[in-house]
Write a protein that holds these residues in place. Structure first.
Motif, PDB file in Angstrom:
ATOM      1  N   SER A  23       0.826  -1.207   0.000  1.00  0.00           N
ATOM      2  CA  SER A  23       0.000   0.000   0.000  1.00  0.00           C
ATOM      3  C   SER A  23       0.865   1.264   0.000  1.00  0.00           C
ATOM      4  O   SER A  23       0.612   2.211  -0.754  1.00  0.00           O
ATOM      5  CB  SER A  23      -0.924  -0.021   1.216  1.00  0.00           C
ATOM      6  N   ILE A  24       1.899   1.279   0.830  1.00  0.00           N
ATOM      7  CA  ILE A  24       2.807   2.441   0.895  1.00  0.00           C
ATOM      8  C   ILE A  24       3.506   2.631  -0.445  1.00  0.00           C
ATOM      9  O   ILE A  24       3.576   3.750  -0.977  1.00  0.00           O
ATOM     10  CB  ILE A  24       3.836   2.247   2.037  1.00  0.00           C
ATOM     11  N   LEU A  25       4.024   1.568  -1.024  1.00  0.00           N
ATOM     12  CA  LEU A  25       4.734   1.666  -2.295  1.00  0.00           C
ATOM     13  C   LEU A  25       3.792   2.080  -3.432  1.00  0.00           C
ATOM     14  O   LEU A  25       4.194   2.831  -4.330  1.00  0.00           O
ATOM     15  CB  LEU A  25       5.428   0.346  -2.617  1.00  0.00           C
ATOM     16  N   THR A  26       2.562   1.609  -3.399  1.00  0.00           N
ATOM     17  CA  THR A  26       1.589   1.995  -4.425  1.00  0.00           C
ATOM     18  C   THR A  26       1.329   3.503  -4.371  1.00  0.00           C
ATOM     19  O   THR A  26       1.276   4.167  -5.403  1.00  0.00           O
ATOM     20  CB  THR A  26       0.270   1.218  -4.228  1.00  0.00           C
ATOM     21  N   ARG A  27       1.190   4.051  -3.159  1.00  0.00           N
ATOM     22  CA  ARG A  27       0.992   5.502  -3.024  1.00  0.00           C
ATOM     23  C   ARG A  27       2.198   6.280  -3.533  1.00  0.00           C
ATOM     24  O   ARG A  27       2.049   7.305  -4.188  1.00  0.00           O
ATOM     25  CB  ARG A  27       0.704   5.854  -1.561  1.00  0.00           C
ATOM     26  N   LYS A  28       3.395   5.767  -3.253  1.00  0.00           N
ATOM     27  CA  LYS A  28       4.599   6.447  -3.743  1.00  0.00           C
ATOM     28  C   LYS A  28       4.648   6.442  -5.270  1.00  0.00           C
ATOM     29  O   LYS A  28       4.978   7.444  -5.897  1.00  0.00           O
ATOM     30  CB  LYS A  28       5.864   5.782  -3.184  1.00  0.00           C
ATOM     31  N   VAL A  29       4.314   5.307  -5.888  1.00  0.00           N
ATOM     32  CA  VAL A  29       4.321   5.205  -7.350  1.00  0.00           C
ATOM     33  C   VAL A  29       3.308   6.177  -7.945  1.00  0.00           C
ATOM     34  O   VAL A  29       3.600   6.891  -8.910  1.00  0.00           O
ATOM     35  CB  VAL A  29       4.043   3.755  -7.801  1.00  0.00           C
ATOM     36  N   ARG A  30       2.122   6.240  -7.376  1.00  0.00           N
ATOM     37  CA  ARG A  30       1.100   7.170  -7.883  1.00  0.00           C
ATOM     38  C   ARG A  30       1.578   8.614  -7.757  1.00  0.00           C
ATOM     39  O   ARG A  30       1.348   9.434  -8.646  1.00  0.00           O
ATOM     40  CB  ARG A  30      -0.207   6.971  -7.134  1.00  0.00           C
ATOM     41  N   GLY A  31       2.227   8.898  -6.653  1.00  0.00           N
ATOM     42  CA  GLY A  31       2.760  10.247  -6.460  1.00  0.00           C
ATOM     43  C   GLY A  31       3.826  10.574  -7.480  1.00  0.00           C
ATOM     44  O   GLY A  31       3.881  11.693  -8.008  1.00  0.00           O
ATOM     45  N   LEU A  32       4.690   9.632  -7.770  1.00  0.00           N
ATOM     46  CA  LEU A  32       5.747   9.865  -8.752  1.00  0.00           C
ATOM     47  C   LEU A  32       5.198   9.931 -10.171  1.00  0.00           C
ATOM     48  O   LEU A  32       5.764  10.599 -11.023  1.00  0.00           O
ATOM     49  CB  LEU A  32       6.818   8.778  -8.639  1.00  0.00           C
ATOM     50  N   GLU A  33       4.129   9.228 -10.435  1.00  0.00           N
ATOM     51  CA  GLU A  33       3.521   9.259 -11.760  1.00  0.00           C
ATOM     52  C   GLU A  33       2.938  10.644 -12.066  1.00  0.00           C
ATOM     53  O   GLU A  33       2.958  11.097 -13.192  1.00  0.00           O
ATOM     54  CB  GLU A  33       2.429   8.195 -11.890  1.00  0.00           C
TER      55      GLU A  33
END
Length: 153
Positions: free
Chosen positions: A117-127
């Motif tokens: 969940s944490i990594l998914t939020r980071k990826v969305r933020g970077l996208e």
């Protein structure tokens, strides 16, 4: 008319021994194992009445029979219950071990889901960030080789 001759003690013991051997005791319940004490009880005497000093041949016969029957004898009810308790205890220990393994696996799963969940939020933020960065970016002029100065030695 002749009266039956009264049996002597050894005859009584021998009859009791033969009765126990074929599981046809009169006083003791069926399935009673053959032993020196049980032969005396079956003969209607105290369990200590059948002594080796008084009846050496009969006692030797009983001991030989018992020795030969050791492997063939079915386990007693008490022995069967003890084995069942041991199996039950072993099953309970196995259940406890499996529960501990299940709890550890569930804990790892929860931790993994949290990390995902944490990594998914980071990826969305970077996208979404490249769009922000592209709007702020300046284009630099391209360098040509003619404008480069090459140092001489």
């Amino acid at each position: 008319m002749t009266l039956p001759k009264p049996k002597n003690a050894e005859a009584n013991f021998r009859e009791a021994f033969e009765g126990l051997k074929v599981d046809a005791g009169k006083l003791l319940p069926m399935g009673t194992p053959v032993s020196q004490n049980n032969v005396a009880k079956e003969a209607g005497c105290d369990s200590t009445a059948l002594k080796k000093a008084q009846f050496p041949v009969l006692v030797a016969d009983i001991q030989a029979y018992v020795k030969n029957q050791v492997g063939e004898r079915a386990p007693s009810e008490r022995q069967r219950l003890l084995k069942q308790r041991q199996r039950s205890r072993t099953a309970q220990e196995t259940i406890q071990d499996l529960k501990a393994q299940r709890d550890a696996a569930a804990s790892l799963l929860v931790e993994s889901n949290a990390r995902i969940s944490i990594l998914t939020r980071k990826v969305r933020g970077l996208e979404t960030r490249p769009e922000e960065l592209q709007s702020k970016a300046r284009t630099l002029p391209r360098r040509t080789t003619s404008t480069c100065i090459v140092p001489t030695r």
